[in-house]
Design an enzyme around this catalytic site. Structure first.
Site, PDB file in Angstrom:
ATOM      1  N   ASP A  75       0.882  -1.163   0.000  1.00  0.00           N
ATOM      2  CA  ASP A  75       0.000   0.000   0.000  1.00  0.00           C
ATOM      3  C   ASP A  75       0.921   1.215   0.000  1.00  0.00           C
ATOM      4  OD1 ASP A  75      -2.109   1.812   0.277  1.00  0.00           O
ATOM      5  OD2 ASP A  75      -2.111   1.638   2.462  1.00  0.00           O
TER       6      ASP A  75
ATOM      7  N   GLU B  54      -1.466  -1.613  -4.450  1.00  0.00           N
ATOM      8  CA  GLU B  54      -2.705  -0.836  -4.541  1.00  0.00           C
ATOM      9  C   GLU B  54      -2.492   0.327  -5.494  1.00  0.00           C
ATOM     10  OE1 GLU B  54      -5.304   1.878  -1.576  1.00  0.00           O
ATOM     11  OE2 GLU B  54      -5.008  -0.191  -0.904  1.00  0.00           O
TER      12      GLU B  54
ATOM     13  N   ASP C 287      -2.308   0.826   7.656  1.00  0.00           N
ATOM     14  CA  ASP C 287      -1.622   0.802   6.361  1.00  0.00           C
ATOM     15  C   ASP C 287      -0.988  -0.563   6.115  1.00  0.00           C
ATOM     16  OD1 ASP C 287      -1.630   3.848   5.452  1.00  0.00           O
ATOM     17  OD2 ASP C 287      -1.275   3.753   7.610  1.00  0.00           O
TER      18      ASP C 287
END
Length: 183
Positions: free
Chosen positions: A11, A71, A144
């Site tokens: 991410d 992502e 996260d």
């Protein structure tokens, strides 16, 4: 596809980069690790990008992932934030491409849908579902890391399907799939 593989999920972010690793053996996944790279104390954006690259290379060299799931940036209203996020993603991708590891991008909604069945799920819902699926003890304070882990799990669930996100196996594949970006 080999019976054992490691998937690194990322991410990307310029404040916090979350990441998670899963191991897949005989079509079953197990939790390896998740963590985050804290970048808040660094003011220089280029220093942050360098650290993202170095940490991604370190993860690759330590865990030898067979694939990377990342992502994709979401479309926000702040163009500067999107630019910074895109750079962070690009640097993480460049690290993987430099080691010739296949990379697949997933939209945030696709990741949430794969984990929870709801493309509009909250970070907390995604984290709780991962905690249950992978039998993770305590969740991290910042989510996260679970977002990075969610990208890896999403990739596992989508392996073998033809409708994946954008996929790159190396620089040549990236250039062929993005001729307008290269001048």
């Amino acid at each position: 596809m080999k019976s054992e593989r490691i998937i690194l999920g990322i991410d990307p972010g310029t404040t916090i980069m979350g990441f998670g690793l899963i191991k897949v053996e005989n079509k079953k996944m197990s939790f390896v690790q998740m963590n985050e790279l804290q970048l808040t104390k660094y003011k220089d954006h280029y220093k942050k990008l360098k650290l993202i690259f170095e940490r991604t290379i370190e993860l690759i060299d330590n865990y030898h992932p067979d694939e990377i799931a990342i992502e994709a940036p979401f479309f926000g209203k702040n163009v500067q934030s999107m630019l910074k996020l895109g750079r962070a993603q690009g640097v993480a991708m460049a690290a993987g491409l430099s080691r010739e590891i296949p990379i697949t991008e997933y939209l945030p909604k696709k990741i949430k849908m794969a984990i929870t069945g709801n493309g509009n799920a909250s970070k907390e819902q995604v984290a709780k579902m991962l905690q249950s699926q992978l039998k993770i003890g305590e969740l991290p304070k910042n989510l996260d890391a679970t977002d990075g882990l969610a990208a890896a799990v999403c990739h596992f669930y989508n392996s073998g399907k033809t409708d994946l996100g954008k996929s790159y196996t190396g620089w040549d594949a990236f250039i062929k799939q993005n001729p307008k970006r290269i001048k």
